[in-house]
Design an enzyme around this catalytic site. Structure first.
Site, PDB file in Angstrom:
ATOM      1  N   ARG A  53       1.173  -1.156  -0.199  1.00 25.76           N
ATOM      2  CA  ARG A  53       0.090  -0.004   0.215  1.00 25.76           C
ATOM      3  C   ARG A  53       1.008   1.038  -0.070  1.00 25.76           C
ATOM      4  NH1 ARG A  53       2.208   2.188   3.950  1.00 25.76           N
ATOM      5  NH2 ARG A  53       1.240   3.576   3.779  1.00 25.76           N
ATOM      6  N   GLY A  54      -0.047   2.112   0.030  1.00 22.86           N
ATOM      7  CA  GLY A  54       1.149   3.836  -0.245  1.00 22.86           C
ATOM      8  C   GLY A  54       1.003   3.651  -1.634  1.00 22.86           C
ATOM      9  N   ALA A  55       1.128   4.792  -2.378  1.00 20.18           N
ATOM     10  CA  ALA A  55       1.072   5.350  -3.942  1.00 20.18           C
ATOM     11  C   ALA A  55       1.754   4.980  -4.598  1.00 20.18           C
ATOM     12  CB  ALA A  55       0.132   6.584  -3.913  1.00 20.18           C
ATOM     13  N   ARG A  87      -6.639  -0.356  -6.688  1.00 22.41           N
ATOM     14  CA  ARG A  87      -7.673   0.482  -5.679  1.00 22.41           C
ATOM     15  C   ARG A  87      -7.772   1.556  -6.252  1.00 22.41           C
ATOM     16  NH1 ARG A  87      -3.948   1.033  -0.745  1.00 22.41           N
ATOM     17  NH2 ARG A  87      -6.111   2.142   0.298  1.00 22.41           N
ATOM     18  N   GLN A 191      -1.428   2.956  10.029  1.00 18.62           N
ATOM     19  CA  GLN A 191      -0.272   2.814   9.652  1.00 18.62           C
ATOM     20  C   GLN A 191       0.900   3.634  10.132  1.00 18.62           C
ATOM     21  OE1 GLN A 191      -3.410   3.209   7.692  1.00 18.62           O
ATOM     22  NE2 GLN A 191      -3.127   2.825   5.750  1.00 18.62           N
ATOM     23  N   ASP A 232      -1.829  10.874  -2.474  1.00 13.87           N
ATOM     24  CA  ASP A 232      -2.110   9.854  -3.313  1.00 13.87           C
ATOM     25  C   ASP A 232      -2.920  10.376  -4.686  1.00 13.87           C
ATOM     26  OD1 ASP A 232      -2.444   8.503  -0.432  1.00 13.87           O
ATOM     27  OD2 ASP A 232      -3.207   7.051  -2.215  1.00 13.87           O
ATOM     28  N   ASN A 242      -5.623  12.540   0.220  1.00 11.95           N
ATOM     29  CA  ASN A 242      -4.639  12.332   0.653  1.00 11.95           C
ATOM     30  C   ASN A 242      -5.227  10.844   2.048  1.00 11.95           C
ATOM     31  OD1 ASN A 242      -1.795  11.005   1.492  1.00 11.95           O
ATOM     32  ND2 ASN A 242      -1.697  11.777   3.508  1.00 11.95           N
ATOM     33  N   LYS A 243      -5.138  10.259   3.027  1.00 13.28           N
ATOM     34  CA  LYS A 243      -5.442   9.607   3.973  1.00 13.28           C
ATOM     35  C   LYS A 243      -6.222   9.799   5.055  1.00 13.28           C
ATOM     36  CE  LYS A 243      -4.775   5.865   4.177  1.00 13.28           C
ATOM     37  NZ  LYS A 243      -5.863   4.576   4.432  1.00 13.28           N
TER      38      LYS A 243
HETATM   39  O1  MRU Z   1      -4.592   3.506   1.924  1.00 13.39           O
HETATM   40  P1  MRU Z   1      -2.774   3.565   2.135  1.00 13.39           P
HETATM   41  O2  MRU Z   1      -2.348   2.965   3.225  1.00 13.39           O
HETATM   42  O3  MRU Z   1      -2.248   2.972   0.708  1.00 13.39           O
HETATM   43  O4  MRU Z   1      -2.552   5.318   2.529  1.00 13.39           O
HETATM   44  C1  MRU Z   1      -1.974   5.537   1.293  1.00 13.39           C
HETATM   45  C2  MRU Z   1      -1.708   6.905   2.255  1.00 13.39           C
HETATM   46  O5  MRU Z   1      -2.677   7.553   2.345  1.00 13.39           O
HETATM   47  C3  MRU Z   1      -0.310   7.783   2.369  1.00 13.39           C
HETATM   48  O6  MRU Z   1      -0.577   9.094   3.116  1.00 13.39           O
HETATM   49  C4  MRU Z   1      -0.809   8.115   0.498  1.00 13.39           C
HETATM   50  O7  MRU Z   1      -0.457   7.045  -0.157  1.00 13.39           O
HETATM   51  C5  MRU Z   1       1.296   8.121   0.354  1.00 13.39           C
HETATM   52  S1  MRU Z   1       2.734   7.592   0.371  1.00 13.39           S
HETATM   53  C6  MRU Z   1       4.318   7.696  -0.337  1.00 13.39           C
END
Ligand code: MRU
Length: 351
Positions: A53-55, A87, A191, A232, A242-243
């Site tokens: 996970r993470g963009a 996703r 996270q 994201d 973002n999250k």
């Molecule tokens: O749901 P996730 O864990 O994939 O969400 C991740 C985030 O929101 C991060 O802040 C974003 O992807 C940037 S990661 C460098």
């Protein structure tokens, strides 16, 4: 610990040519479990299930997934569609698949598998390099020493390595501009508490986890000068997805006179999304909110709304940091200039 050894010690994925090994982030930090993906649908499943996970990391994994499809002689269109649906919010996923598809369209069939594998490796390496540049540029904005608050996990686990917002924090810590790091636990997947705390501990950076609801109290205490988050997807007008919880932090930061920095590679900018309202926001099952560690904590008839990202309006962002530098008070004109600075990736011969 040097940045190189850090990247070696924290990796979200390892490419073997015929399989992609992913560190299963659902079990960190208690267990370090690695799983093998041997085809594109396995990679798509892993992205959907939050193994990776993470963009930026999702984008890199999807690129390797398409390389696996080419390796197996599978239908690339179908594999790309499966990966692209894993996703919805992180634009890096689509950015990487489109880049891979452009390359695939330009090479002879007998060169396809090798060329796509090299392209995926290039995407991975470029993301790591971009994060080092982001780290330096972002840290230079911080007139410290001061404390910072981050949200979710934006480190090596969420990227090709080093991290975006966490890369800024690493660079700022190394240069003495940052002297205290706070991270929101980031309900419901934690996270922050699980992954960011784990990465910082391995790096030897002192950090403190706060419950998400403690952000206002932290800011009111005067202990932080910046909130630093990842993204994201960044829309053409500078709005940032973002999250979930990020928008609330931005509102609070403005109220308390604290800087709000978004750190992301240019692959996270989506010029086709006019503004935040055009960004699809993933909603996941309410069970993630109503249960904890597999055990239901809410009453049986309770229901939940579980959007996993929110949109921060551009006017709450003080600095958008990419590998091209810092854009202050991002808006449509600034984003357009940034887009011009981002080279289009040609589908040329293998590098
Ligand atoms: O749901 P996730 O864990 O994939 O969400 C991740 C985030 O929101 C991060 O802040 C974003 O992807 C940037 S990661 C460098």
């Amino acid at each position: 610990m040097s940045s190189d050894s850090y990247v070696d010690s924290v990796r979200a994925m390892i490419w073997h040519g015929d399989r992609l090994t992913l560190l299963d982030q659902r079990y960190l930090p208690l267990d370090e479990v690695w799983i093998d993906c041997t085809d594109a649908s396995g990679v798509a499943d892993a992205i959907r299930a939050m193994v990776v996970r993470g963009a930026p990391a999702i984008g890199v994994a999807a690129a390797y997934g398409l390389a696996l499809a080419a390796h197996a002689g599978a239908d690339l269109g179908a594999a790309g569609a499966t990966l692209g649906q894993a996703r919805p919010t992180a634009i890096n996923l689509h950015w990487a698949l489109e880049r891979m598809s452009r390359v695939a369209a330009a090479v002879a069939p007998d060169e396809l598998a090798g060329r796509l594998a090299r392209e995926a490796e290039a995407i991975h390496a470029e993301d790591l390099a971009a994060n080092h540049a982001i780290g330096e540029a972002g840290a230079a904005q911080i007139d410290g020493p001061t404390g910072v608050l981050t949200h979710c996990n934006t480190g090596a686990l969420a990227t090709g390595g080093f991290g975006t917002a966490l890369g800024v924090i690493r660079s700022g810590w190394a240069s003495g501009r940052i002297d205290a790091v706070f991270m929101g636990e980031t309900r419901p997947w934690l996270q922050g508490a699980r992954l960011t705390a784990w990465e910082l501990a391995r790096e030897g950076i002192e950090g403190q986890v706060i419950v998400d609801g403690a952000a206002a109290a932290l800011m009111a205490s005067g202990r932080i000068g910046w909130v630093i988050v990842g993204a994201d997807r960044v829309a053409a007008n500078g709005d940032v997805a973002n999250k979930i919880g990020t928008c609330g932090l931005a509102v609070l930061a403005r109220h308390f006179g604290i800087g709000f920095m978004v750190a992301a590679p240019s692959s996270t900018i989506d010029p086709a999304a006019a503004d935040g309202a055009s960004i699809p926001i993933e909603t996941r099952t309410g069970d993630e909110v109503l249960a904890w560690a597999g055990r239901r904590v809410a009453p049986p008839d309770a229901r939940a709304w579980n959007p996993v990202f929110d949109v921060t309006p551009a006017n709450l962002v003080d600095a958008l940091v990419t590998e091209h530098g810092v854009l202050h008070n991002p808006d449509a004109a600034g984003l357009a200039r940034l887009e011009d600075a981002t080279p289009t990736v040609a589908a040329g011969p293998a590098c």
